[in-house]
Write a protein that holds these residues in place. Structure first.
Motif, PDB file in Angstrom:
ATOM      1  N   ILE A  12       0.820  -1.210   0.024  1.00  0.00           N
ATOM      2  CA  ILE A  12       0.332   0.078   0.273  1.00  0.00           C
ATOM      3  C   ILE A  12       1.249   1.222  -0.233  1.00  0.00           C
ATOM      4  CG2 ILE A  12      -1.845   1.172   1.370  1.00  0.00           C
ATOM      5  CD1 ILE A  12      -2.683  -1.155   2.643  1.00  0.00           C
ATOM      6  N   PHE A  13       0.853   2.155  -1.144  1.00  0.00           N
ATOM      7  CA  PHE A  13       1.693   3.471  -0.604  1.00  0.00           C
ATOM      8  C   PHE A  13      -0.415   4.348  -0.216  1.00  0.00           C
ATOM      9  CE2 PHE A  13       3.870   0.683  -3.647  1.00  0.00           C
ATOM     10  CZ  PHE A  13       5.172   1.288  -3.296  1.00  0.00           C
ATOM     11  N   ILE A  14       0.358   5.426   0.192  1.00  0.00           N
ATOM     12  CA  ILE A  14      -0.104   6.549   1.427  1.00  0.00           C
ATOM     13  C   ILE A  14       0.232   7.820   0.815  1.00  0.00           C
ATOM     14  CG2 ILE A  14      -1.673   7.643   2.928  1.00  0.00           C
ATOM     15  CD1 ILE A  14      -1.756   4.035   3.885  1.00  0.00           C
ATOM     16  N   THR A  15      -0.437   8.452   0.305  1.00  0.00           N
ATOM     17  CA  THR A  15       0.221  10.075   1.156  1.00  0.00           C
ATOM     18  C   THR A  15      -0.908  11.343   1.844  1.00  0.00           C
ATOM     19  OG1 THR A  15      -1.545  11.215  -0.932  1.00  0.00           O
ATOM     20  CG2 THR A  15       0.767  10.240  -1.778  1.00  0.00           C
ATOM     21  N   SER A  16      -0.073  11.534   2.311  1.00  0.00           N
ATOM     22  CA  SER A  16      -0.583  12.604   3.020  1.00  0.00           C
ATOM     23  C   SER A  16      -0.089  13.908   3.944  1.00  0.00           C
ATOM     24  CB  SER A  16      -0.727  11.804   4.733  1.00  0.00           C
ATOM     25  OG  SER A  16      -2.019  12.359   5.844  1.00  0.00           O
ATOM     26  N   HIS A  17      -1.395  14.512   4.483  1.00  0.00           N
ATOM     27  CA  HIS A  17      -0.482  16.147   5.036  1.00  0.00           C
ATOM     28  C   HIS A  17      -0.576  15.941   6.965  1.00  0.00           C
ATOM     29  CE1 HIS A  17       0.048  17.767   1.507  1.00  0.00           C
ATOM     30  NE2 HIS A  17      -0.956  17.780   0.724  1.00  0.00           N
ATOM     31  N   SER A  18      -1.106  14.765   6.767  1.00  0.00           N
ATOM     32  CA  SER A  18      -1.869  15.096   8.443  1.00  0.00           C
ATOM     33  C   SER A  18      -1.095  14.000   9.438  1.00  0.00           C
ATOM     34  CB  SER A  18      -3.280  14.433   8.570  1.00  0.00           C
ATOM     35  OG  SER A  18      -4.163  13.498   9.420  1.00  0.00           O
ATOM     36  N   TYR A  19      -1.351  14.836  10.649  1.00  0.00           N
ATOM     37  CA  TYR A  19      -0.603  14.343  11.855  1.00  0.00           C
ATOM     38  C   TYR A  19      -0.774  13.481  12.331  1.00  0.00           C
ATOM     39  CZ  TYR A  19       0.738  14.364  16.925  1.00  0.00           C
ATOM     40  OH  TYR A  19       1.149  14.528  17.960  1.00  0.00           O
ATOM     41  N   PHE A  20      -2.259  13.356  12.019  1.00  0.00           N
ATOM     42  CA  PHE A  20      -3.362  12.048  13.081  1.00  0.00           C
ATOM     43  C   PHE A  20      -2.897  10.658  11.995  1.00  0.00           C
ATOM     44  CE2 PHE A  20      -5.678  15.451  13.854  1.00  0.00           C
ATOM     45  CZ  PHE A  20      -5.764  15.126  15.179  1.00  0.00           C
ATOM     46  N   VAL A  21      -2.417  11.009  11.169  1.00  0.00           N
ATOM     47  CA  VAL A  21      -1.989   9.363   9.419  1.00  0.00           C
ATOM     48  C   VAL A  21      -0.901   9.426  10.070  1.00  0.00           C
ATOM     49  CG1 VAL A  21      -1.187   8.869   7.313  1.00  0.00           C
ATOM     50  CG2 VAL A  21      -3.308  10.039   7.823  1.00  0.00           C
ATOM     51  N   ILE A  22       0.532  10.101  10.154  1.00  0.00           N
ATOM     52  CA  ILE A  22       1.444   9.957  10.568  1.00  0.00           C
ATOM     53  C   ILE A  22       1.952   9.236  12.488  1.00  0.00           C
ATOM     54  CG2 ILE A  22       4.366  10.780  10.773  1.00  0.00           C
ATOM     55  CD1 ILE A  22       3.542  12.960   9.154  1.00  0.00           C
ATOM     56  N   LYS A  23       1.000  10.195  12.884  1.00  0.00           N
ATOM     57  CA  LYS A  23       1.675   9.481  13.664  1.00  0.00           C
ATOM     58  C   LYS A  23       0.181   8.316  14.342  1.00  0.00           C
ATOM     59  CE  LYS A  23       2.419  10.482  18.191  1.00  0.00           C
ATOM     60  NZ  LYS A  23       3.876  10.682  19.084  1.00  0.00           N
ATOM     61  N   LYS A  24      -0.226   8.248  13.727  1.00  0.00           N
ATOM     62  CA  LYS A  24      -1.140   6.507  13.531  1.00  0.00           C
ATOM     63  C   LYS A  24      -0.454   5.306  12.765  1.00  0.00           C
ATOM     64  CE  LYS A  24      -4.232   2.476  14.174  1.00  0.00           C
ATOM     65  NZ  LYS A  24      -4.517   2.271  15.371  1.00  0.00           N
ATOM     66  N   LEU A  25       0.411   5.612  11.860  1.00  0.00           N
ATOM     67  CA  LEU A  25       1.417   5.151  11.393  1.00  0.00           C
ATOM     68  C   LEU A  25       2.763   4.469  11.930  1.00  0.00           C
ATOM     69  CD1 LEU A  25       0.614   5.805   7.434  1.00  0.00           C
ATOM     70  CD2 LEU A  25      -0.256   4.008   8.847  1.00  0.00           C
ATOM     71  N   ARG A  26       3.264   5.539  12.868  1.00  0.00           N
ATOM     72  CA  ARG A  26       4.236   5.254  13.402  1.00  0.00           C
ATOM     73  C   ARG A  26       4.295   4.311  14.438  1.00  0.00           C
ATOM     74  NH1 ARG A  26       9.254   5.169  15.975  1.00  0.00           N
ATOM     75  NH2 ARG A  26       9.856   6.388  17.292  1.00  0.00           N
ATOM     76  N   LEU A  27       2.612   4.171  15.325  1.00  0.00           N
ATOM     77  CA  LEU A  27       2.505   3.571  16.563  1.00  0.00           C
ATOM     78  C   LEU A  27       2.011   2.257  15.597  1.00  0.00           C
ATOM     79  CD1 LEU A  27      -0.384   5.410  18.429  1.00  0.00           C
ATOM     80  CD2 LEU A  27       1.922   5.131  18.772  1.00  0.00           C
TER      81      LEU A  27
END
Length: 342
Positions: A277-292
């Protein structure tokens, strides 16, 4: 384990002067400020993958050069292919992609019109059906997209929209499905509190909640429609273990809680079935969730940070977070709030 992208090298590709990465994982997050080429990169990968999937499919004997040329023109919506080449110099566009069982190389110059100049043929086509989910939802525009492409044959909706509309048109199958897909569909049902259906006779989509109330898709929130797209693709058998999923701005129209649920679903699909899966994002929530998600196991989530005038930073989110303005801005806002309070 399905087909995976292992290595990519781009040169003079639109807004991307130079890009190289050989550290892809099951989930790959692409971040960067506006104008750094996130969507361009996603479309470059998608058009190459779809060309390989269409090559030698069934009884089709079309050469890869023709398939790729058409895919690039309709994905990037350009009058001539040379318009995709970076404006910064005179050098040709170069693309190199290696999968775990094949590769695709091509190049062309600014003078290219309707044909890719040089393509190194893959030995075989890629199996599976990959899909691109654009930032804008498609269900409300479903019939317009199909008409503009199949009848009018005009630019307006690129191949990411057209391919998705064609995939969504396929009816749900009643045969055996993957257990992880069934689990994912339950998550979707909980998130949108119902289901979205397509009436083949009327050619219209509708939303039905758990109380059996039916609404036109135009009266349904964009977040519900976006998540319902994944439900349809899981139900109709379009996606399988050889598919690669591309999602542009996954957070678009979604509440942060829905974003987290959506990413949990993607995590299950990616890591239980080996889908990439490839995802683009500007979102803090996306980065934080994927970090977890990444912290549970190494090599689960790669993060690619694009920066203007610099080489891309690539890291395993299990170990670190690359420098990026999304996190920096979040920290600055927090510090500003502290200063205001005290």
């Amino acid at each position: 384990m399905g087909y995976r992208i292992e290595e990519v090298k781009l040169q003079n590709y639109g807004r991307i002067d130079k890009f190289s990465c050989n550290q892809f994982s099951n989930i790959n997050l692409i971040i960067g400020e506006n104008g750094t080429g996130k969507t361009f990169l996603l479309k470059a990968l998608y058009s190459a993958i779809k060309a390989m999937e269409e090559y030698k499919r069934g009884d089709d004997i079309s050469p890869i050069n023709d398939i790729l040329s058409e895919k690039l023109r309709w994905t990037f919506q350009v009058d001539k292919l040379g318009d995709i080449v970076s404006k910064n110099g005179e050098d040709a566009l170069n693309f190199h992609m290696e999968l775990d069982n094949g590769k695709l190389d091509y190049q062309f110059s600014k003078s290219a019109t309707s044909k890719v100049g040089s393509v190194e043929n893959p030995v075989v086509g890629k199996e599976g059906n990959s899909i691109f989910i654009p930032a804008k939802e498609v269900l409300s525009l479903f019939s317009i997209i199909l008409k503009s492409r199949e009848i009018d044959k005009v630019f307006g909706f690129d191949d990411t929209y057209y391919d998705l509309a064609k995939a969504l048109r396929i009816s749900p199958s009643r045969g055996k499905n993957f257990a992880v897909f069934s689990d994912a569909r339950k998550v979707v049902s909980d998130v949108i509190d119902g289901k979205v259906d397509y009436d083949e006779n009327s050619g219209k989509w509708s939303y039905k909640n758990r109380s059996n109330q039916k609404f036109s898709v135009g009266a349904t929130s964009e977040g519900v429609k976006k998540i319902a797209i994944m439900d349809r693709l899981l139900a109709n058998g379009y996606l399988n273990t050889n598919s690669i999923i591309f999602i542009d701005e996954i957070e678009s129209a979604l509440h942060p809680k829905a974003v987290c649920q959506f990413l949990d679903m993607m995590d299950s699909i990616a890591n239980q079935m080996g889908l990439q899966i490839f995802i683009t994002s500007h979102s803090y929530f996306v980065i934080k969730k994927l970090r977890l998600i990444a912290m549970k196991k190494e090599h689960t989530v790669s993060c690619i940070s694009l920066n203007k005038g610099q080489e891309a930073q690539v890291c395993d989110l299990y170990h670190e977070m690359p420098d990026n303005s999304i996190i920096d801005t979040s920290i600055q806002l927090y510090e500003q709030e502290i200063e205001e309070v005290f």
